[in-house]
Motif scaffolding. Structure first.
Motif: not given
Lengths: 566, 503
Positions: A374, A498, A500, A561-562, A566
């Motif tokens: 990330l 990202l 988010i 994050t998904h 990460s």
């Protein structure tokens, strides 16, 4: 890493061979003792020794002794024998048990004292006292003109004002207390004895003071001159083993200069002490299996080869067969604690450059840390938006973190022993580091757009190390038209890329312009801050352009994050 | 014809219409172009051999202050005879000059010129003056008015009579003379041919607009030519930090060799920074000048490590089950809890050995920020990055210790030659130092490695050999980047960062 300063010709003399004057070639030889030439000028040679655990090498005699083996000049155990008893007995006062319990003595007779020798011995004494002796607290050494002393000796205590004598380099008698106040050694080492009501003192049977351990010798008895023939060596300290080791090393050094060694007997009032005849020269025996050797070195060495290599490392090998080696470890090798210490010497004698290197045949899968993925994505996005990545220190100070940022000191993790005024604590937020960088670049073209992904540290009672490392992304834009809007566009770009979602909440923060600052929240948790930098802050940093910035926790981003990323 | 620019076309047309030759000033008038525009056109048309330039030096004349006064009030002698006529044609001199309002400077001039021109007779003996003749406006007066009216005149453009009269006025010192350059352009033969072919002025634009594109009107315009070699404004791309890019590269290589990245905290317990590494608690390197201690709180929490703490304690004191003699001092568990800023990356390796995720065999690395009290100068930093790692597995020996260093030297440091020296670390035995030779740099120490002592691994419950290794990434980067000041790794010099090429 101690550095010793020796006489080049003296070393050649003790070795019995000429040494190259070329630093590189000399380094090749000194590498056997893990040494490196730091200075070579005329007759002065300074050697930096990597091994902090080899006090036997901190003098010319020790280096010569070791090199003689590796250079095949003299191999095997060096035959160090005590010639006899010196007749010196030392009686120890029980009160010393809580102060400075141990003492060891030896006498070396027939030494060829020269200027070089005196210099050498004093340097060794200093080095042993400072490093091995832990600034004289653990051990300290005294040297005396043996012929001026009348044994038996009393290692006793005295009240600070009770005893007087003339300390080394001085001309008048002082009390112990006065020595602590006036003599340079008293000032430097006085703290070791001050906590006690009585202090150690070494006297002979005539009540002449030999010394005030660990502070200073007597000027009358504790000084070596060119006329000295016989030397009394004494070591006092807080650990018996180390006291004995220090005595061994310095006694052997004098023996290597042509002296004969004589022992002394120590009479302790407290029980449980075994080695009371000193110096301790008896070798220690270690049994090592050839299997062990092969496990560490990976080489198939024949017993005869192993014996030869061990002897080049100055060990004795009384016995060797297919499965086991009996090694005699000389007393001055205080570093030998485990067979691996001996096995390393086999490798050194063999020459590491003859050993074929092999890449480990292990099947492993590599990878960067999950946090790294990330982090790198974030960096890519910021670079793509035209921002220059910077790298700043995590150490900072409260003026940078708070005063210049127009906020109160919120409490940071500080260091107790800072070395630099501007680095006294760990930063708890990242923007001030960036502001500082900008303040150093007012002469460089605008607009300036910078970012950093870096660590901040905050206190956390719940952690075992009482702190938490928080990774942050911070970014600043500065130019004549810098605005909140610009920064918000960027924040949008970063976070939406990202995947988010975030919310902004109006807050007050004195580093930012009122009404133009917001708290960034992700999944209802505080994640960061965004705003236009307050003109007071700009003034504090001597910046002449408006600026806008945001700082956001990368850890929060990770949580949001998904899982794939990460 | 599209090779000609707008101002060139306009200039050509103006010349053609003017008969082939005209002054620049006239062309400016006709075309409405700026003077500079016509001059530029003249230059480029001249280069194309369509137009010739002529420069003629001319004389410009205008009245000075005295002259302007005469023009306004009339020549002094004219004033005199006007007054004389009024007085009946004859009178005392003083009366006439008074009547004419001539001051004492102008009177002698008036009297003199009256006599010279034969307009009056002056009798000195009687002090009287008699009118002889009163002619109408004479050429010199005509020129005077003309100059007054026009401001300035070109001498060469004057007719014969005023030209001769100019000398008269010049003699009276009422004229200022200036040099004037007449610039004219003339069509060459080629220019005439071009002009005769018919010229059309096409509008020139400097920027295409959406409107022009959409309407198709771009067809009726010329896009102005650019000087494509002219310098332009500097832009700075967003870039990664060169040192971090280098570390990324090193990470990639390590991953390719099968190494996994490990991480650990910045604030460490002494237990991990020193004790676990078999550094005795009174070792000189644990003093206040070798490590940064945390001010508050001073100690952390070791309750999760009770068993290992005990193993380590015994190992330090008497060797425990490791086969070692131990250090032989009294180990303080309280001291093990002391909080410090990590002074080396090795605690990260220790944590990895303790972690549940440890894989055996395993290869690990970490690039960690470390701290040591030091003054910051050309060769020292107090805060720096260190690259260290471990290799854990059965059958690892001295061969592999050297093998790892060799690989790193060749692949990461890109060394030309390598050499191994005996080394020393408190936590490894045997230990090796790596020296590498690079063309142009000589021999440098690049890193070291060693086999963890049993006093380190056994208390942690590790029963296989562990190789520890470290590389001097800072020195490597400095060599690569051609810098000799370590402070540049954390530079605040934005110019340097911007200008630093990516290769």
């Amino acid at each position: 890493m101690p550095t010793i300063e020796i006489d080049f010709e003296d070393l050649e003399c003790l070795l019995g061979v000429d040494l190259p004057r070329d630093s590189e070639k000399l380094n090749g030889i000194l590498s056997y003792v893990k040494g490196e030439v730091k200075l070579l000028e005329h007759n002065e040679l300074h050697i930096e020794l990597q091994d902090t655990n080899r006090p036997d090498l901190w003098c010319t005699e020790g280096v010569a002794r070791a090199l003689k083996g590796f250079l095949n000049i003299e191999k095997g155990l060096k035959n160090y024998r005590v010639a006899g008893s010196s007749g010196v007995e030392v009686h120890v006062d029980p009160k010393l048990k809580e102060i400075r319990p141990y003492i060891a003595c030896s006498v070396v007779k027939g030494v060829q004292v020269s200027d070089t020798l005196i210099r050498e011995i004093m340097r060794l004494q200093d080095k042993l006292d400072e490093t091995y002796g832990r600034h004289r607290k653990r051990t300290s050494i005294g040297l005396y003109e043996f012929d001026l002393i009348t044994p038996p000796l009393r290692y006793s205590v005295a009240e600070p004002r009770e005893v007087r004598f003339t300390p080394l380099e001085f001309e008048e008698e002082l009390t112990l207390e006065e020595i602590l106040d006036k003599h340079p050694k008293g000032i430097e080492y006085g703290h070791i004895v001050r906590p006690y009501s009585v202090w150690p003192i070494l006297m002979d049977s005539k009540h002449d003071v030999l010394s005030f351990p660990p502070i200073i010798n007597s000027n009358d008895l504790g000084r070596l001159t060119e006329n000295t023939k016989n030397v009394l060596i004494e070591v006092t300290g807080t650990a018996h083993d180390t006291v004995l080791n220090a005595l061994t090393i310095i006694t052997l050094s004098l023996a290597d200069r042509g002296g004969s060694m004589y022992s002394a007997k120590i009479h302790y009032p407290y029980g449980g002490i075994k080695e009371t005849r000193t110096p301790r020269l008896k070798t220690e025996t270690l049994k090592i299996t050839t299997k062990e050797i092969k496990t560490v070195l990976g080489m198939d060495l024949k017993p005869q080869e192993i014996r030869d290599l061990l002897e080049r490392a100055r060990f004795g090998v009384p016995n060797i067969h297919e499965t086991e080696v009996t090694v005699e470890v000389p007393r001055y090798r205080v570093d030998v604690m485990h067979p691996v210490d001996v096995i390393e010497d086999i490798a050194i004698a063999y020459d590491l450059n003859r050993v074929p290197p092999r890449w480990p045949q292990l099947s492993t899968i590599g990878g960067t840390s999950p946090e790294g993925r990330l982090r790198n994505l974030i960096r890519e996005v910021m670079v793509g938006l035209g921002f220059q990545e910077v790298l700043t220190f995590t150490m900072s100070n409260s003026d940078t973190l708070f005063a210049k940022m127009n906020i109160e000191n919120e409490g940071v993790v500080e260091v107790a022993n800072p070395k630099i005024l501007s680095m006294t604590c760990l930063r708890n937020w990242l923007l001030p580091s960036l502001m500082e960088l900008l303040s150093k670049n007012t002469h460089v073209g605008y607009p300036q757009r910078i970012f950093e992904v870096g660590y901040c540290v905050t206190s956390d009672e719940d952690q075992e190390n009482k702190t938490e490392d928080v990774e942050k992304l911070a970014s600043i834009t500065i130019h004549s038209n810098a605005s909140f809007t610009e920064m918000k566009s960027l924040l949008d770009a970063v976070l939406l890329n990202l995947g988010i979602q975030y919310e902004l909440e109006e807050i007050e923060h004195k580093s930012f312009v009122d009404g133009r600052v917001g708290e960034i929240a992700i999944n209802n948790r505080k994640a960061g801050i965004i705003g236009e930098v307050h003109p007071k802050v700009l003034e504090n940093w001597k910046l002449e352009n408006p600026a806008a910035a945001f700082e956001i926790s990368v850890d929060r981003l990770r949580e949001a994050t998904h899982p794939q990323i990460s | 014809m599209s090779e000609l620019r707008e101002n060139e076309l306009k200039t050509l047309i103006a010349l053609r219409d003017a008969g082939g030759r005209d002054s620049v000033d006239k062309i400016v008038e006709t075309t409405g172009l700026a003077h500079a525009g016509v001059m530029r056109a003249a230059m480029s048309l001249g280069e194309k051999d369509l137009v010739k330039s002529h420069e003629t030096k001319r004389t410009k004349i205008n009245l000075n202050n005295e002259g302007k006064d005469y023009a306004k009030n009339g020549l002094p002698e004219r004033r005199l005879i006007k007054a004389l006529k009024k007085l009946g044609g004859e009178a005392p001199i003083d009366t006439v000059t008074s009547e004419a309002s001539l001051d004492k400077d102008l009177s002698p001039i008036a009297l003199g010129w009256c006599a010279t021109k034969g307009w009056a007779k002056v009798e000195r003996k009687t002090g009287r003056i008699r009118l002889l003749s009163e002619p109408p406006e004479e050429p010199d007066e005509k020129l005077l008015s003309a100059l007054d009216r026009e401001g300035s005149l070109i001498l060469e453009e004057l007719e014969k009579e005023p030209r001769e009269t100019f000398l008269l006025l010049k003699r009276r010192k009422i004229i200022e003379i200036d040099e004037d350059t007449l610039r004219e352009l003339e069509l060459t033969e080629k220019g005439w041919r071009t002009a005769k072919r018919g010229l059309e002025v096409v509008e020139e634009i400097s920027q295409l607009t959406p409107e022009l594109i959409v309407t198709g009107l771009w067809r009726e315009t010329n896009i102005r030519k650019y000087n494509i070699r002219a310098p332009v404004a500097r832009v700075w791309p967003g870039k990664k930090h060169p040192y971090l890019m280098f570390l990324d590269e090193v990470k990639e290589k390590l991953v390719a060799f099968g190494f996994k990245e490990m991480t650990g905290p910045i604030v460490e317990l002494s237990f991990f920074n020193c004790d676990n590494l078999y550094m005795p608690q009174d070792h000189p390197a644990r003093e206040i000048h070798d490590m940064y201690f945390i001010k508050a709180p001073t100690h952390g929490d070791l309750t999760s490590y009770k068993q290992i703490l005990n193993n380590v304690k015994e190992t330090h004191e008497n060797g425990w089950k490791t086969g070692s003699r131990g250090w032989g001092y009294k180990f303080s568990t309280r001291e093990a809890g002391r909080l410090v800023l990590r002074s080396q990356t090795t605690p990260v390796s220790v944590r990895t050995l303790l972690s549940k995720e440890l894989e055996i065999p395993g290869k690990y690395f970490s690039i960690a920020r470390c701290y040591r009290p030091d003054v910051v100068d050309k060769t020292h930093l107090t805060e720096f990055n260190q690259l260290e790692g471990i290799v854990v597995g059965e059958g690892l020996t001295l061969h592999e210790l050297l093998g790892i260093l060799e690989k790193f030297a060749l692949e990461i440091a890109e060394a030309d030659e390598i050499r191994f020296n005996p080394g020393y670390f408190p936590f490894t035995e045997p230990s090796v130092e790596l020296h590498a030779y690079k063309e142009g740099y000589g021999w440098m120490e690049f890193g070291g490695s060693g086999i963890f002592r049993p006093e380190v691994t056994l208390p942690l419950g590790i029963n296989v050999p562990v190789l520890a290794w470290g590389l001097g990434v800072e020195r490597l980067f400095m060599m690569r980047a051609g810098i000799d000041d370590i402070r540049y790794l954390f530079t605040q010099d934005l110019d340097w960062l911007r200008q630093r090429g990516m290769i």
